[in-house]
Design an enzyme around this catalytic site. Sequence first.
Site, PDB file in Angstrom:
ATOM      1  N   THR A  97       2.119 -67.238  27.038  1.00  0.00           N
ATOM      2  CA  THR A  97       2.695 -66.220  26.174  1.00  0.00           C
ATOM      3  C   THR A  97       4.165 -65.984  26.511  1.00  0.00           C
ATOM      4  O   THR A  97       4.483 -65.501  27.607  1.00  0.00           O
ATOM      5  CB  THR A  97       1.927 -64.884  26.309  1.00  0.00           C
ATOM      6  OG1 THR A  97       0.543 -65.160  26.157  1.00  0.00           O
ATOM      7  CG2 THR A  97       2.353 -63.884  25.264  1.00  0.00           C
ATOM      8  N   ARG A 104     -13.791 -63.045  33.045  1.00  0.00           N
ATOM      9  CA  ARG A 104     -13.859 -61.606  32.752  1.00  0.00           C
ATOM     10  C   ARG A 104     -14.530 -61.322  31.404  1.00  0.00           C
ATOM     11  O   ARG A 104     -14.638 -60.176  30.982  1.00  0.00           O
ATOM     12  CB  ARG A 104     -12.449 -61.011  32.752  1.00  0.00           C
ATOM     13  CG  ARG A 104     -11.826 -60.951  34.144  1.00  0.00           C
ATOM     14  CD  ARG A 104     -10.343 -60.663  34.095  1.00  0.00           C
ATOM     15  NE  ARG A 104      -9.774 -60.481  35.424  1.00  0.00           N
ATOM     16  CZ  ARG A 104      -9.555 -61.447  36.302  1.00  0.00           C
ATOM     17  NH1 ARG A 104      -9.876 -62.703  36.002  1.00  0.00           N
ATOM     18  NH2 ARG A 104      -9.047 -61.190  37.484  1.00  0.00           N
ATOM     19  N   HIS A 137       7.509 -64.038  26.475  1.00  0.00           N
ATOM     20  CA  HIS A 137       7.778 -62.579  26.527  1.00  0.00           C
ATOM     21  C   HIS A 137       6.497 -61.811  26.862  1.00  0.00           C
ATOM     22  O   HIS A 137       6.250 -60.733  26.337  1.00  0.00           O
ATOM     23  CB  HIS A 137       8.346 -62.066  25.194  1.00  0.00           C
ATOM     24  CG  HIS A 137       9.406 -62.940  24.616  1.00  0.00           C
ATOM     25  ND1 HIS A 137      10.560 -63.242  25.299  1.00  0.00           N
ATOM     26  CD2 HIS A 137       9.489 -63.588  23.431  1.00  0.00           C
ATOM     27  CE1 HIS A 137      11.317 -64.042  24.558  1.00  0.00           C
ATOM     28  NE2 HIS A 137      10.683 -64.275  23.422  1.00  0.00           N
ATOM     29  N   GLU A 160      -0.883 -56.518  17.436  1.00  0.00           N
ATOM     30  CA  GLU A 160      -1.294 -55.681  16.297  1.00  0.00           C
ATOM     31  C   GLU A 160      -2.352 -54.623  16.672  1.00  0.00           C
ATOM     32  O   GLU A 160      -2.684 -53.754  15.858  1.00  0.00           O
ATOM     33  CB  GLU A 160      -1.865 -56.551  15.164  1.00  0.00           C
ATOM     34  CG  GLU A 160      -0.810 -57.283  14.348  1.00  0.00           C
ATOM     35  CD  GLU A 160      -0.188 -58.473  15.068  1.00  0.00           C
ATOM     36  OE1 GLU A 160      -0.863 -59.069  15.926  1.00  0.00           O
ATOM     37  OE2 GLU A 160       0.992 -58.781  14.793  1.00  0.00           O
TER      38      GLU A 160
HETATM   39  C1  DLZ Z   1       2.420 -64.945  19.712  1.00  0.00           C
HETATM   40  C2  DLZ Z   1       1.319 -64.675  20.710  1.00  0.00           C
HETATM   41  C3  DLZ Z   1       1.325 -65.305  21.954  1.00  0.00           C
HETATM   42  C4  DLZ Z   1       2.393 -66.259  22.335  1.00  0.00           C
HETATM   43  N1  DLZ Z   1       0.356 -65.091  22.847  1.00  0.00           N
HETATM   44  C5  DLZ Z   1      -0.625 -64.227  22.533  1.00  0.00           C
HETATM   45  C6  DLZ Z   1      -1.671 -63.956  23.460  1.00  0.00           C
HETATM   46  O1  DLZ Z   1      -1.748 -64.486  24.566  1.00  0.00           O
HETATM   47  N2  DLZ Z   1      -2.630 -63.065  23.086  1.00  0.00           N
HETATM   48  C7  DLZ Z   1      -2.623 -62.442  21.861  1.00  0.00           C
HETATM   49  O2  DLZ Z   1      -3.540 -61.612  21.600  1.00  0.00           O
HETATM   50  N3  DLZ Z   1      -1.671 -62.667  20.995  1.00  0.00           N
HETATM   51  C8  DLZ Z   1      -0.664 -63.568  21.266  1.00  0.00           C
HETATM   52  N4  DLZ Z   1       0.316 -63.810  20.381  1.00  0.00           N
HETATM   53  C9  DLZ Z   1       0.209 -63.215  19.035  1.00  0.00           C
HETATM   54  C10 DLZ Z   1       0.810 -61.823  18.933  1.00  0.00           C
HETATM   55  O3  DLZ Z   1       0.001 -60.892  19.554  1.00  0.00           O
HETATM   56  C11 DLZ Z   1       0.960 -61.429  17.443  1.00  0.00           C
HETATM   57  O4  DLZ Z   1      -0.297 -61.475  16.830  1.00  0.00           O
HETATM   58  C12 DLZ Z   1       1.864 -62.329  16.687  1.00  0.00           C
HETATM   59  O5  DLZ Z   1       3.124 -62.432  17.309  1.00  0.00           O
HETATM   60  C13 DLZ Z   1       2.084 -61.830  15.230  1.00  0.00           C
HETATM   61  O6  DLZ Z   1       2.706 -60.562  15.235  1.00  0.00           O
END
Ligand code: DLZ
Length: 292
Positions: A218, A259, A220, A190
């Site tokens: 994470t 970091r 993808h 976002e």
């Molecule tokens: C879903 C997700 C995953 C798996 N990993 C991270 C991450 O490592 N860091 C992060 O900032 N956000 C992650 N998100 C959330 C996505 O960025 C997003 O907020 C959601 O998929 C909702 O759109």
Amino acid sequence: MIKGITLVRPAATPAELEKLMGFFTALGFEAGKGWQDARSTGAPFLAPLASLEFVHGAWPVSGEKTPEVLIEATSLDSVHHIAKGWAERTGLPADAIGPVAETHWKSRMFIAEPVQGMLFGFWEFDNPFHGKPIAVEGDLSADGMRFGVVVARWNAVITDRLLQGALDALLRSGARREDVKIVRVPGAWEIPAAARMLADTRQVDAIVTLGVLLRGETAHYEAIYNEVSRGIGQSQQETGVPHSFGVLTCETLEQALDRAGLKMGNKGFEAALAAIEMVDIQRKIAAKAADR
Ligand code: DLZ
């Protein structure tokens, strides 16, 4: 045309020069680049806008009048022309403004005596870039600047530290607390959209983006990372508002912690400094363009 003033004070003996150097060093003056040639020795001491330089020996051009004050200029010939014209109009003798002559230190100079006994040396280095940075560079003063900070809540244990680092850098550099808008978003995904919304308000001079993507956790990861970085870059390019990139991409939580203030500095702090610098660079480039 006028660039700066150097006050030169001749020391009577080498011992006196040493004494002056010791005294000004002890007072905390920053020493400039000293010099020595067959005829003389110079020990400059720097001030933000001027310098006081002690010399010993034949200086600046042996056999000629020695000015007490040196004024560095650009376009020396134009300055000389103006000085000559002024001397003529005010009825000074013809030799009150001397000719432009080569010095023995890679520069040209003329000596002006606008009032009797008061000698000014106007000079210019042969190489106009001598000792001068030729790049436009940003300063790190955030005084009067307005910032947006977009921070992801995902991995908040890390992003909260990045936020602390960023605020620390902004406030310590002179930004006012009320000029820093913090926007929290769910995750890194976002960040670009929120950054763009903020940039479009035109109420911020730069945006700091903060988040953490952990590869191990994470799905993808590559796709998300590519889209986040592309989106932040696109917002910056399309709006012209500088966006600094403080989105960490790490293999593990431990790496991310390093970091975010442990072993490898705080990337939030660094991203905030980059934002300050970019605002200043943007202003300098705009000011230069307006000058043309
Ligand atoms: C879903 C997700 C995953 C798996 N990993 C991270 C991450 O490592 N860091 C992060 O900032 N956000 C992650 N998100 C959330 C996505 O960025 C997003 O907020 C959601 O998929 C909702 O759109």
